[in-house]
Scaffold this active site. Sequence first.
Site, PDB file in Angstrom:
ATOM      1  N   ASP A   9      97.227   0.890 -21.986  1.00  0.00           N
ATOM      2  CA  ASP A   9      96.785   2.283 -22.082  1.00  0.00           C
ATOM      3  C   ASP A   9      97.958   3.194 -21.769  1.00  0.00           C
ATOM      4  OD1 ASP A   9      94.592   4.311 -22.328  1.00  0.00           O
ATOM      5  OD2 ASP A   9      95.152   4.746 -20.270  1.00  0.00           O
ATOM      6  N   SER A  10      97.800   4.470 -22.125  1.00  0.00           N
ATOM      7  CA  SER A  10      98.836   5.457 -21.829  1.00  0.00           C
ATOM      8  C   SER A  10      98.919   5.776 -20.344  1.00  0.00           C
ATOM      9  CB  SER A  10      98.567   6.745 -22.610  1.00  0.00           C
ATOM     10  OG  SER A  10      97.329   7.308 -22.213  1.00  0.00           O
ATOM     11  N   CYS A  72      93.516   2.593 -25.411  1.00  0.00           N
ATOM     12  CA  CYS A  72      93.932   3.988 -25.558  1.00  0.00           C
ATOM     13  C   CYS A  72      93.503   4.426 -26.954  1.00  0.00           C
ATOM     14  CB  CYS A  72      95.445   4.116 -25.396  1.00  0.00           C
ATOM     15  SG  CYS A  72      96.119   5.748 -25.800  1.00  0.00           S
ATOM     16  N   GLU A 151      94.990  11.946 -14.365  1.00  0.00           N
ATOM     17  CA  GLU A 151      96.245  11.357 -13.890  1.00  0.00           C
ATOM     18  C   GLU A 151      96.670  11.943 -12.542  1.00  0.00           C
ATOM     19  OE1 GLU A 151      98.182   8.847 -15.084  1.00  0.00           O
ATOM     20  OE2 GLU A 151      96.789   8.410 -16.717  1.00  0.00           O
ATOM     21  N   CYS A 183      88.433   9.161 -25.325  1.00  0.00           N
ATOM     22  CA  CYS A 183      89.652   8.876 -24.566  1.00  0.00           C
ATOM     23  C   CYS A 183      89.215   8.093 -23.341  1.00  0.00           C
ATOM     24  CB  CYS A 183      90.354  10.174 -24.155  1.00  0.00           C
ATOM     25  SG  CYS A 183      91.754   9.918 -23.031  1.00  0.00           S
ATOM     26  N   HIS A 185      90.436   7.875 -20.523  1.00  0.00           N
ATOM     27  CA  HIS A 185      90.550   8.609 -19.256  1.00  0.00           C
ATOM     28  C   HIS A 185      89.249   9.346 -18.917  1.00  0.00           C
ATOM     29  CE1 HIS A 185      94.883   8.024 -19.791  1.00  0.00           C
ATOM     30  NE2 HIS A 185      95.076   8.483 -18.576  1.00  0.00           N
TER      31      HIS A 185
END
Length: 264
Positions: A9-10, A72, A151, A183, A185
């Site tokens: 993942d990013s 991702c 993040e 996404c 996240h």
Amino acid sequence: MDRPIGVIDSGVGGLTVAKEIMRQLPKETIYYVGDTSRCPYGSRPKEEVIAFTWQMVHFLLKKQIKMLVIACNTATAFALEEIQAKIEIPVVGVVHPGARSALKNTQNISIGVIGTKGTIESKVYERALRSINNEVEIYSKACEPFVPLVERNCLTGDYARSIVQQSLAHFQETSIDTLILGCTHYPLLQPLIQEVIGEDVTVISSGDETAREVSAILYHHELLQTDDVQPNHFFYTTGSRALFSQIANNWFGTPLHNIIEIVL
């Protein structure tokens, strides 16, 4: 087969998928790579996302993984087909599982999709949804502030709530009854998203459906771990180990071991 499943993942978002794979397949070992130092991917050029994704893939291939999960959405949109064509192990993304889950849940065939700029502009969810049902009505919105919130571990409070409210205002005048978190996240913000979007809208995270697909593919290829072993998971981050650990431990509800900073 006693080899790990690779998850990339990013940043930390793919932990939402890794956690679900670990829940559904408790014998399997996960090697996770989060490219937190270069997150987010959603605003980056396609060629750059593909290059960064390949760096994570090559890192994990050296670990002898037996399957790769691209957790991702932006990397799935830009790089999935190329990677599937060029490496010999099974590779899955998170878009089609999320689309299938949304279509199972919607009652009025009106679905919202939120994601990064790259994912939304790629129209990958529109294609996935319409490949299953041509009549689906789709409303899409890029929610660029969400990934930085996650993040930074800013998941609650007035500031996070105001960002979510502003970002989701687009959907108040639509008829959606289902919202895809496009996404990985975003599930970390799911309580706030659900509060803002309303209880009448089903919020879909792709982790559960992706884990089921991983299980089916491993079974089909006779790669499932059948021995009664205790898996030893590894989590690699290109950013701050301390911040990654804090977010990961909060999400899993227990301290994780083997969290390692790397350079790709």
